[in-house]
Structures are given as structure tokens and as C-alpha cells.
Enzyme design. Sequence first.
Site, PDB file in Angstrom:
ATOM      1  N   GLY A   1       0.848  -1.203   0.000  1.00 30.87           N
ATOM      2  CA  GLY A   1       0.000   0.000   0.000  1.00 30.87           C
ATOM      3  C   GLY A   1       0.869   1.234   0.000  1.00 30.87           C
ATOM      4  O   GLY A   1       1.461   1.598  -1.007  1.00 30.87           O
ATOM      5  N   GLY A   2       0.991   1.852   1.167  1.00 31.68           N
ATOM      6  CA  GLY A   2       1.814   3.054   1.246  1.00 31.68           C
ATOM      7  C   GLY A   2       3.285   2.777   1.526  1.00 31.68           C
ATOM      8  O   GLY A   2       4.120   3.672   1.448  1.00 31.68           O
ATOM      9  N   GLY A   3       3.592   1.555   1.871  1.00 38.99           N
ATOM     10  CA  GLY A   3       4.984   1.212   2.171  1.00 38.99           C
ATOM     11  C   GLY A   3       5.494   1.861   3.445  1.00 38.99           C
ATOM     12  O   GLY A   3       6.675   2.146   3.589  1.00 38.99           O
TER      13      GLY A   3
ATOM     14  N   GLU B 198      -2.644  -8.691   7.917  1.00 37.64           N
ATOM     15  CA  GLU B 198      -1.353  -8.283   7.347  1.00 37.64           C
ATOM     16  C   GLU B 198      -1.033  -8.969   6.022  1.00 37.64           C
ATOM     17  O   GLU B 198       0.111  -9.341   5.758  1.00 37.64           O
ATOM     18  CB  GLU B 198      -0.238  -8.531   8.382  1.00 37.64           C
ATOM     19  CG  GLU B 198      -0.488  -7.780   9.688  1.00 37.64           C
ATOM     20  CD  GLU B 198       0.697  -7.827  10.646  1.00 37.64           C
ATOM     21  OE1 GLU B 198       1.822  -8.095  10.213  1.00 37.64           O
ATOM     22  OE2 GLU B 198       0.475  -7.559  11.861  1.00 37.64           O
TER      23      GLU B 198
ATOM     24  N   THR C 185      -1.780 -11.849   4.997  1.00 43.47           N
ATOM     25  CA  THR C 185      -1.535 -13.295   5.013  1.00 43.47           C
ATOM     26  C   THR C 185      -2.808 -14.099   4.765  1.00 43.47           C
ATOM     27  O   THR C 185      -2.732 -15.281   4.440  1.00 43.47           O
ATOM     28  CB  THR C 185      -0.940 -13.767   6.360  1.00 43.47           C
ATOM     29  OG1 THR C 185      -1.910 -13.575   7.397  1.00 43.47           O
ATOM     30  CG2 THR C 185       0.332 -12.998   6.691  1.00 43.47           C
TER      31      THR C 185
ATOM     32  N   GLY D 266      -5.403 -12.833   2.760  1.00 41.19           N
ATOM     33  CA  GLY D 266      -6.089 -12.290   1.594  1.00 41.19           C
ATOM     34  C   GLY D 266      -5.582 -10.889   1.330  1.00 41.19           C
ATOM     35  O   GLY D 266      -4.927 -10.283   2.187  1.00 41.19           O
ATOM     36  N   VAL D 267      -5.876 -10.413   0.129  1.00 39.12           N
ATOM     37  CA  VAL D 267      -5.538  -9.033  -0.207  1.00 39.12           C
ATOM     38  C   VAL D 267      -6.814  -8.213  -0.053  1.00 39.12           C
ATOM     39  O   VAL D 267      -7.803  -8.458  -0.744  1.00 39.12           O
ATOM     40  CB  VAL D 267      -5.012  -8.926  -1.653  1.00 39.12           C
ATOM     41  CG1 VAL D 267      -4.681  -7.480  -1.988  1.00 39.12           C
ATOM     42  CG2 VAL D 267      -3.804  -9.824  -1.845  1.00 39.12           C
TER      43      VAL D 267
ATOM     44  N   TYR E  43       4.199   4.849  23.815  1.00 36.28           N
ATOM     45  CA  TYR E  43       4.960   5.025  22.570  1.00 36.28           C
ATOM     46  C   TYR E  43       6.315   5.599  22.941  1.00 36.28           C
ATOM     47  O   TYR E  43       6.401   6.647  23.577  1.00 36.28           O
ATOM     48  CB  TYR E  43       4.182   5.976  21.660  1.00 36.28           C
ATOM     49  CG  TYR E  43       4.698   6.075  20.248  1.00 36.28           C
ATOM     50  CD1 TYR E  43       4.127   5.309  19.227  1.00 36.28           C
ATOM     51  CD2 TYR E  43       5.719   6.950  19.909  1.00 36.28           C
ATOM     52  CE1 TYR E  43       4.573   5.406  17.918  1.00 36.28           C
ATOM     53  CE2 TYR E  43       6.173   7.054  18.605  1.00 36.28           C
ATOM     54  CZ  TYR E  43       5.593   6.275  17.610  1.00 36.28           C
ATOM     55  OH  TYR E  43       6.032   6.383  16.311  1.00 36.28           O
TER      56      TYR E  43
END
Lengths: 472, 472
Positions: A69-71, A200, A202, A204-205, A394
Amino acid sequence: MVGAENVLVDDAARLARATGLSYLDLLRRRSAGADFPVPDAVVLPAGPDEVQEVLDVCVTHDVGVVPFGGGTSVVGGVAALRGDKSSVIALDLVRLDALVSVDAESRIAVLQAGVRGPEAERLLGEHGLTLGHIPQSFERATIGGFAATRSAGQASSGYGRFEDMVTGVRLATPRGEWKLGVAPASAAGPDLRQLAIGSEGTLGVITEVSLRVRPAPPVRRYEGYALPGWEAGREAVRDLAQHHALADVTRLSDVDETEVSLALNAGLKTTALRRYLAARGVSHPCFLIVGWEGTAHDVALRRRETTRRLKASGAVRVGKALGESWRHGRFAGPRQRDALLDQGVCVETLETAAYWSNVDELRDDVRAALTASLGRAIVMCHISHAYETGASLYFTVLTARDETDPVGQWQRAKAAACEAITGLGTISHHHAVGVDHAPYLEAEIGSLGVEVLRAAKSTVDPSGILNPGKLV
Amino acid sequence: MVGAENVLVDDAARLARATGLSYLDLLRRRSAGADFPVPDAVVLPAGPDEVQEVLDVCVTHDVGVVPFGGGTSVVGGVAALRGDKSSVIALDLVRLDALVSVDAESRIAVLQAGVRGPEAERLLGEHGLTLGHIPQSFERATIGGFAATRSAGQASSGYGRFEDMVTGVRLATPRGEWKLGVAPASAAGPDLRQLAIGSEGTLGVITEVSLRVRPAPPVRRYEGYALPGWEAGREAVRDLAQHHALADVTRLSDVDETEVSLALNAGLKTTALRRYLAARGVSHPCFLIVGWEGTAHDVALRRRETTRRLKASGAVRVGKALGESWRHGRFAGPRQRDALLDQGVCVETLETAAYWSNVDELRDDVRAALTASLGRAIVMCHISHAYETGASLYFTVLTARDETDPVGQWQRAKAAACEAITGLGTISHHHAVGVDHAPYLEAEIGSLGVEVLRAAKSTVDPSGILNPGKLV
């Protein structure tokens, strides 16, 4: 089937889809001799049907498929691993860029998986709507990526985590299409949408996502407060969360992160502010950003409640400038890393979440683990997502880069942090599992949990072409 | 291992765990010649470890296991089916009756699976806490049953559905213990808690549930409103849901259900009320019950918002008597059925949920299907659970019983209703799948969804001893 112009085999195209945006990814990209897997080709289907056709061909020829997707993955989610396959493609979903439908009455919009954050907001804005999902990766990340990784946006207290927004998903799988989601809530067995969300790539797309949307907010109000220390801050946020008085954005920095803000934030008159806070008993401030979005009436009503409770918790108002400066700089973090890397700094973030009674121990343990591993380091922490039962933590870590073994330096520190997290919190609150967290998943969901995920995968992807080496 | 006194083989004990509380269950229990499966024995383990030991023995001897909580299933969830097993036990969890722990800081309590609704509230009340989960089955149903069936309580708008309350689950499975839930939210892969919740005893026996709890509300305020017709009522509820102004309980009756309330509710001065409403333009009223629970400050604040929006939607206030009479009669429905059965009435309920843009078509189609199948019938409907994107629909059906074929009469009507639901909404919003809805599950989650559930089951229950014949 997708047209020759949508199959890219040049080095630049393949390299561009080979990594995400973790510190180690950035190191690899900067290093001439770095060795990392690169997809054999990039395929750009035009829509859900073409995605399905590409998968069918990949099944026939036993080709690995890494959805892209966006990487922006920071956990190795888009690494072009091929598992037992002799070839692997990056399946770039950028051409799945449409708003498919809007059901204004039900407040549901269907977006294709490749739509990026800003484009989603622009497309919905034409209908007077918003999704309200604004993670730090917003500028590049995609709707499909948000769903695949169980993303959480900065305004999750108001708009919910991404999984709270998803009413339905459409997936292409090696066994054919799979659609889920027919009602706002259901008791028709386990909620399989929650199996697809976080899968993620794994299982399906993801090609389309049905999403709960809201009217675009006419009013946005962001403010800053200061709390006298971490404990007071954490208790103030817990108080808000447990009294349904959280602002849509509620973000508490610890003393270390606040000190960095004070040092770097050009919009703050730091000396005057320190004096102002000290006069009110806040000598070691923890900044709290609170932001509300909605109608003027709604924002006023909710702001009054949040403010009332914050004052009772000992919070001192810093003002709008702090809130607004955070809002305008909210996507800058990742871009600042390149400059730091140029200066020989090891800089990375990691995150977790825990129940309130574990939050402090978890924060202490992770800080101690990082410091023990790295030696002299700045470790900052904030709570950006709060719930009735707990909160996220975070961490941002900065230390001098070990130029002899920069990869090993961070891998050891990250492993120490993950060990500290295991048993006290989740291995990821919103970055997902990818490759980096996979070794810690079994401790969290049990060996049976891992086996169940593998069984689900074997069912929809018998030959294992989907994102080899990720999640489980 | 559980002690001889906790293995019951007498007819009364076995019959008492043989059925749930559906209309067909009640018919079977009344009919001398009825033929329905009965467990070979009832086993009453004392705690999670004993549950695990019993499962291990049942694996060894290939004995089917039907987990049994309150026995309030209305979809055949506790039917003592044995599948391919030569024997089957009812695993009655009544002795798992403890409050295991309270984490007041995190607002989490761990309850054993056999704790019934009122006992859960009593145990939590000793700590000043409440769960707030009050479905109509509250008096008998158990914590484990709520989780196994994705229950939704009458105050779900305020307290959430049961799955929203669950932070963790502990299951006994034929492959050993399985624990899930380490943080309030996580991106560590798919949310497997949502696979356990709604698994209806097919993926494990839920032995403990970690639950988000809240302070017991000092103030409870219930009121009644009347809306001028179904469309106005539905739009008023949608307006509340989409503006975050729902009362904790928000329940809209259609005109038919309201007429029955007017006829039967001894607490209402019906003639005066009709005149009062007609003078305000409401000649065909739809009653709306709204109830808030919390601190005086919180109830006042939220009541003001709900009331403001309701008035703008054309709602006419009926007063506290209507709200309080609903609250005090909220569990009476199931008990009234015996009297109706005595009088030759076929009486049953069914429910679904849909996105707002489908709600009216779904209601029309289900009513039409029931009426076409049953001939003369009273079909009443209410919305008891509203969401931003849609709402539940709950139907109550009364008709003269066909004494020659009472079972077939209802089975045909139910099948017609299920066919009408399929494609427009979910086959169940809070009653679950059990046996009765199993034929319709594939249309909702796809053949891949059914296969994934079967694969998960094969993983944790390779020999298929857990609740044979249910869900999938």
C-alpha cells in the site's frame, strides 16, 4: 491481464517496494552494500477483479505475493520475502484509488484499498464527510494498509481505532473472493471481520473496506496543558478515560519528551513558560495535548467536561499555541529522521499497550531494557491512546549510532524492549507484527492462537503464496 | 475427578439440561410424546482446572461435550446433539461461580463462566462496581454464555455489547488451555478474542472472562416518549445514534407493539394518555423508552442532550411512569409465555440487525414473510440496540397455534423470516446461531468463512467433541 505498462521490472520500481520505513529499513537504503530482499516484479492491478485475477495466476505459477500500500510499515510488513517460492511480486494497490459508494443515511462509505489518507479525506470531503483516521503515516498510508495492520489514528479517542470504523471488508484470496460485514453488530458466530483486520496480507488481499464515516467537523480545537510529572499526567488521562471525558486527541508526553518539546518547539516562549508553570507548582512538566473536533455545540460541551476534570487533576493550561503546533507538526516525525541519520544518530520508535495497573511497570521496564542495551540514550515516552482499561505507550529512542554494527546495535535494543514488553503488555498497539514482532506473537496469543491463524491461512491460501514469512 | 456427587445420571437432571427456552423447546417440554436428544450424563466441574480434566477424559473416550450455562438459548445452542459420538454429556458450569479478581485501577474484573447475571452484579456490587450487562435472559444466563453467544444487553448503548466488555478469555480446549487478552487494544495480528467470543462452545469451554467494569451508578433515570409513527421514531433514534446522544437504554416500539403496551400496561392511564398525545399530533404513537445510569452530574448532562434532540425530532414526553414500568417488567416476557401457551397461542421472538438504509425494508420483509406463512398474526417490532451505522430489529409474533402441527407451523414461519433476513441483515443480532440459524450462516460469512471456522475448530478440537452440530 493488467496491461504490460502495469508490470514493472526495473530496479527503481522494485527497490521502491522492497522496504518500509523502519530505522533498519532506512539504514539499508543508505548502505551501498546492504543485502535485503527485493521483489522480482511490481504488479499494479486496476481494481478488485484484477487483484483476484493476479492472485489466480500467482496460485497457478506458485508465485509469492506481497501486498503493498503506502509502504509505511515499520515492522517489516512489506519485506519481499519469498518463503519457499522461487519468485515473489509486490502487488501495489495504488490503482485501487476509488470511493466506491456512499450511504449517507447509514454513514457508511466504501473505499478501495489503495486510497491514501489525504485522498480518502478529499473524496469523503466532497460529500461533507470525514473518516477521522489520522495516524502519523497518514500522508502515505492506505485504507487497505490501515485495515491489514489494525491501525490506530491520533484521534482514536474520538473516532475510534481503525477496526472500530470498519463495517465490512472485501478480500481477494487464492480461494476466491471473501466478503464480510452485513450489519453494525451481529451474534452470528465469531466476528470474522476481526480476523481479516490485522491479517497483514496473510489471509487475503484487502481490496475494499466499508467504513463508518462522520460529518466533516466544522470546528477543530486543540490545546495544551501541563501536568506536574508523569504520575499526575497518567492519572489525569486515566480519569478522563474512565469518565468518558477524553478529548478526541489525548496525548500525554513524559518529562523527557516534554523537555525535548520545550527545547525544539520554536512556537513556545520557553523561558516564560517554564516560569509560568513553576509558579503554579509544575517544575517538571508533562505536556498534554487535547483536541476536539465536531460542531461548535458538541466541541463546547465536551471541552467543558474535559477541562473541568483536568483542572481537578491539577493540570495547568498552557494554551492553544501548544495544541496547534502539535497539530501542524504531527506528520513531521518520520521526515526528521533523515536529518538525524545524517548526523550519526540511531533513532527509532516502538510502542505497546497495557492495562492501567501495568502501565508504569511496563514503561519502567522498557526504558531500563533500552538503556541497558544502548548505554547512553534518550528514551522518551508518551501515551497517545487511552481506554477505560489501559493505555498505549509510545517510545522514541535516540542514541549515538554504533558505526561498526549499526544494525546489530538496534536489533539487540529492540529485542531487549520486546522481552520487557512480553508478559506486561501487547507486542504492538498499532504498528502490527510483520517480521519484527513475529517471534513474540506466540507468547501473546498462545501456541494454539498461532496454530489457529495458520489453519485459517491454510484454508484461504493452501499453497502459501500470500505475504510469506509475515505474522506467523 | 469431580466427585461422584457431581456426575448426575438421573432423568430429571438430564432433562433439565436438554433444551433451552425457545418456543419449540417449550412445546417439546409440554408434549408427552416429544422426541428430543437428552445428554447421557450431567457433569459439574468445580473450576477451570476440572473443566480441563473433564475435557481431557472426554477426548480419551471420544465423548461429546455440550457446555451448559443458564440454559436460556433460544436457538438450540444447548441441544444435546452427539454428532458422530456414541455418548454426550452436558458440562454444567454452575459451580464456576466465583469472582476471581478485581483490578480497580484498570476497572477489570475476572469472573468465572458459571456466574449468573444477578450474582455477577452482587459480587461486583461488593466492590462498588457494575457490569451493566442486562439482557432479557439476565436472571438465569451466565457470564460464559454471554461471551459464547456475543450477547447484547438492554443497556448496550451505554455499556456496550458483551464483546465490548471482554478484555480477556480463558478457555479449556481438547488441546489444552488457551488464554487471550493482554491489553485494551492491540495490533498484534487478528483479534482472536473475537474468534472465541461467539464460538458457542465449539472452539473451547470458556471458563473465565476478564471484563471491563464500571462504578455502580448512583442514579438511574428511565422515561418514556412517544413519536408520531414508525418513521419518525426510527429517524429520532438514528439522530441520537449519529450524534452520540443515545441514552444508555434506547428502545423504540413500533405502532403495533405500542398498542399492546397501551392495552396491557396497568400503570398507564390509557384513555387520558391517548387524548394527551392526540392533542399533540401523535395519533399513532410509537413508544420510546430512554434510560440513563451514572452519577447525577453525568445523567443530567447526557439527559439534557438526548432530550434536546428528541424534542427536535418531534417526540412528546410521556413521563417517568412508562420508563419505570418498562424497567420493572423487563424480564417478564419469557415468563408470560407459559400462560399464553396454556391458551393455545403460538408465541415467539426473533431478531436481526441491519444498516440504517436497510432497516425499513428488512422490517417490512420480515413482517410480510411471517404474515404470509402464519395467516392471521400479531407481529410487533422494536429497535432495542442502535448504532451509528444501523440498528437491531426485534420481532414478537403471536398467532393461534395449529394444534395438528404446531412445530411445523413455527418452523415454516421462522424459515420464511430467515429467508427474508438473508441479504438485508444479520441472521442474529444477539441470539446467536446454535442449531436454528446454522443453515443461514454461510450466506452471511461466505463458504470461506464457514471453512475458516471449521479449520479453527479442527485445530483446537481435532476429534470434534465440542458442542457437536452447533454453529457450523
